[in-house]
Write a protein that holds these residues in place. Structure first.
Motif, PDB file in Angstrom:
ATOM      1  N   LYS A 228       0.869  -1.127   0.006  1.00  0.00           N
ATOM      2  CA  LYS A 228       0.009   0.095  -0.024  1.00  0.00           C
ATOM      3  C   LYS A 228       0.864   1.075   0.088  1.00  0.00           C
ATOM      4  O   LYS A 228       0.530   2.308   0.712  1.00  0.00           O
ATOM      5  N   ASP A 229       1.853   1.146  -0.913  1.00  0.00           N
ATOM      6  CA  ASP A 229       2.835   2.162  -0.853  1.00  0.00           C
ATOM      7  C   ASP A 229       2.360   3.265  -2.098  1.00  0.00           C
ATOM      8  O   ASP A 229       2.620   2.831  -2.989  1.00  0.00           O
ATOM      9  N   VAL A 230       1.858   4.396  -1.724  1.00  0.00           N
ATOM     10  CA  VAL A 230       1.192   5.164  -2.550  1.00  0.00           C
ATOM     11  C   VAL A 230       2.129   5.722  -3.622  1.00  0.00           C
ATOM     12  O   VAL A 230       2.073   5.829  -4.921  1.00  0.00           O
ATOM     13  N   ALA A 231       3.332   6.194  -2.978  1.00  0.00           N
ATOM     14  CA  ALA A 231       4.454   6.766  -3.797  1.00  0.00           C
ATOM     15  C   ALA A 231       4.713   5.922  -5.034  1.00  0.00           C
ATOM     16  O   ALA A 231       5.113   6.317  -5.982  1.00  0.00           O
ATOM     17  N   ALA A 232       5.248   4.852  -4.498  1.00  0.00           N
ATOM     18  CA  ALA A 232       5.820   3.583  -5.340  1.00  0.00           C
ATOM     19  C   ALA A 232       4.762   3.436  -6.539  1.00  0.00           C
ATOM     20  O   ALA A 232       5.080   3.143  -7.617  1.00  0.00           O
ATOM     21  N   LEU A 233       3.377   3.343  -6.076  1.00  0.00           N
ATOM     22  CA  LEU A 233       2.327   2.885  -7.125  1.00  0.00           C
ATOM     23  C   LEU A 233       2.281   3.917  -8.188  1.00  0.00           C
ATOM     24  O   LEU A 233       1.910   3.807  -9.348  1.00  0.00           O
ATOM     25  N   LYS A 234       2.262   5.338  -7.734  1.00  0.00           N
ATOM     26  CA  LYS A 234       2.267   6.246  -8.471  1.00  0.00           C
ATOM     27  C   LYS A 234       3.425   6.263  -9.662  1.00  0.00           C
ATOM     28  O   LYS A 234       3.265   6.090 -10.684  1.00  0.00           O
ATOM     29  N   SER A 235       4.676   6.045  -9.164  1.00  0.00           N
ATOM     30  CA  SER A 235       5.690   5.747 -10.334  1.00  0.00           C
ATOM     31  C   SER A 235       5.395   4.606 -11.461  1.00  0.00           C
ATOM     32  O   SER A 235       5.618   4.632 -12.574  1.00  0.00           O
ATOM     33  N   VAL A 236       4.868   3.187 -10.729  1.00  0.00           N
ATOM     34  CA  VAL A 236       4.280   2.351 -11.435  1.00  0.00           C
ATOM     35  C   VAL A 236       3.374   2.757 -12.644  1.00  0.00           C
ATOM     36  O   VAL A 236       3.436   2.577 -13.798  1.00  0.00           O
ATOM     37  N   HIS A 237       2.160   3.400 -12.057  1.00  0.00           N
ATOM     38  CA  HIS A 237       1.416   3.620 -12.747  1.00  0.00           C
ATOM     39  C   HIS A 237       1.470   4.534 -14.009  1.00  0.00           C
ATOM     40  O   HIS A 237       1.177   4.535 -15.135  1.00  0.00           O
ATOM     41  N   LEU A 238       2.482   5.479 -13.675  1.00  0.00           N
ATOM     42  CA  LEU A 238       3.084   6.420 -14.860  1.00  0.00           C
ATOM     43  C   LEU A 238       3.915   5.781 -15.903  1.00  0.00           C
ATOM     44  O   LEU A 238       3.794   5.990 -17.043  1.00  0.00           O
ATOM     45  N   ARG A 239       4.521   4.880 -15.453  1.00  0.00           N
ATOM     46  CA  ARG A 239       5.253   3.955 -16.389  1.00  0.00           C
ATOM     47  C   ARG A 239       4.241   3.218 -17.234  1.00  0.00           C
ATOM     48  O   ARG A 239       4.600   2.838 -18.410  1.00  0.00           O
ATOM     49  N   ILE A 240       3.232   2.680 -16.426  1.00  0.00           N
ATOM     50  CA  ILE A 240       2.262   1.925 -17.422  1.00  0.00           C
ATOM     51  C   ILE A 240       1.663   2.736 -18.515  1.00  0.00           C
ATOM     52  O   ILE A 240       1.435   2.291 -19.469  1.00  0.00           O
ATOM     53  N   LEU A 241       1.441   3.953 -18.022  1.00  0.00           N
ATOM     54  CA  LEU A 241       0.440   4.945 -18.901  1.00  0.00           C
ATOM     55  C   LEU A 241       1.487   5.404 -20.129  1.00  0.00           C
ATOM     56  O   LEU A 241       0.958   5.296 -21.320  1.00  0.00           O
ATOM     57  N   ASP A 242       2.715   5.436 -19.888  1.00  0.00           N
ATOM     58  CA  ASP A 242       3.887   5.856 -20.969  1.00  0.00           C
ATOM     59  C   ASP A 242       3.832   4.668 -21.613  1.00  0.00           C
ATOM     60  O   ASP A 242       3.848   4.852 -22.908  1.00  0.00           O
ATOM     61  N   ALA A 243       3.872   3.527 -21.285  1.00  0.00           N
ATOM     62  CA  ALA A 243       3.796   2.192 -22.255  1.00  0.00           C
ATOM     63  C   ALA A 243       2.572   1.995 -23.044  1.00  0.00           C
ATOM     64  O   ALA A 243       2.754   1.544 -24.074  1.00  0.00           O
TER      65      ALA A 243
END
Length: 288
Positions: A228-243
């Motif tokens: 439940k790491d909000v900051a880490a999940l933000k980083s992953v989500h932005l990478r998903i969006l870029d992909a």
């Protein structure tokens, strides 16, 4: 030693061939899908087609449950849900998956199909099958453009469910973005015909680097979600969006159509998510 699924599949195929050989109402049996193309693995299912004499078609179709029993028995089966498609989908005893399609012998040769591997042919029907199916590029292009638009217009859903503390729902969304939507765009970029592939069968169709990216995004998303790491999940989500943007553009290029969203709009969506992603103390209490 053969895998149990492979053994069960071989037993179903043998029973299918024996049934067709013995039943004068059936003219031919052939395979399509990965078993026909040579791309099958131990876990591939059976896509089997039978050509039934026109006069007996309704009778044979009415016997479909009895047919499954003759083939070894189905643990669970269902008729096809596509209108007009006469088929049954079954989980057979032993774990084999069978999709059995019933076609009238008079109509079978006219239907375009990508491949057909004969198992039984009592009337010389299989050589007359049309093996000239082509992916409907305009329809696939429209669908891909719509999927891209729909995904992006719903871009704030992760923000909403995260703000509400709905972590299980957020996990479902993130994993779907990676392993369904992103994987599909990757597969279509390699071959537009892959649009029609089962979502569970896309990974083997991808390049090594694409599979590695899916695996890394999945692992990072699971880690952030579990913690439940909000900051880490933000980083992953932005990478998903870029992909999603990069692979969406590659898919549209392969289809020969324009990418449906401007670079300016994509940048605005990314900026909105970046600045609106909540901090840990802004998330609501999880639903009970």
């Amino acid at each position: 030693m053969d895998h149990p699924f492979e053994t069960a599949r071989a037993a179903v195929l043998a029973a299918l061939s024996a049934w067709v050989e013995a039943d004068p109402r059936i003219e031919a049996l052939w395979l399509q899908g990965s078993l026909a193309t040579g791309q099958a693995d131990l876990f591939s299912d059976i896509d089997a087609y039978i050509a039934v004499t026109d006069a007996a078609f309704d009778d044979v179709w009415a016997e479909r449950e009895a047919v499954l029993r003759r083939l070894g028995g189905a643990v669970v089966w269902s008729p096809a849900t596509t209108p007009g498609l006469m088929a049954v989908h079954a989980l057979m005893t032993g774990g084999a998956r069978l999709d059995l399609f019933f076609e009238k012998a008079s109509a079978a040769p006219a239907a375009p199909r990508p491949v057909a591997e004969p198992l039984v042919d009592k009337s010389g029907l299989v050589p007359r099958l049309r093996l000239d199916w082509q992916a409907p590029m305009p329809a696939i292009a429209r669908n891909i453009q719509t999927i891209i638009r729909m995904t992006r217009q719903g871009a704030t859903w992760p923000l909403r469910v995260l703000g509400r503390g709905q972590w299980p729902t957020l996990a479902m969304m993130e994993l779907d973005l990676i392993n369904a939507q992103l994987a599909q765009l990757m597969a279509v970029g390699r071959d537009p015909a892959n649009f029609h592939r089962n979502a569970f069968s896309l990974a083997p169709l991808l390049a090594d680097k694409q599979r590695e990216l899916l695996a890394q995004l999945t692992a990072d998303a699971l880690g952030a979600l579990a913690a439940k790491d909000v900051a880490a999940l933000k980083s992953v989500h932005l990478r998903i969006l870029d992909a999603l943007v990069a692979e969406g553009k590659a898919a549209c290029l392969a289809l020969g159509v324009d990418y449906p969203i401007s670079d300016e709009s994509e940048a605005e969506v990314r900026a909105l998510i970046d600045r609106s992603w909540p901090a840990r103390n802004e998330t609501a209490a999880p639903f009970a």
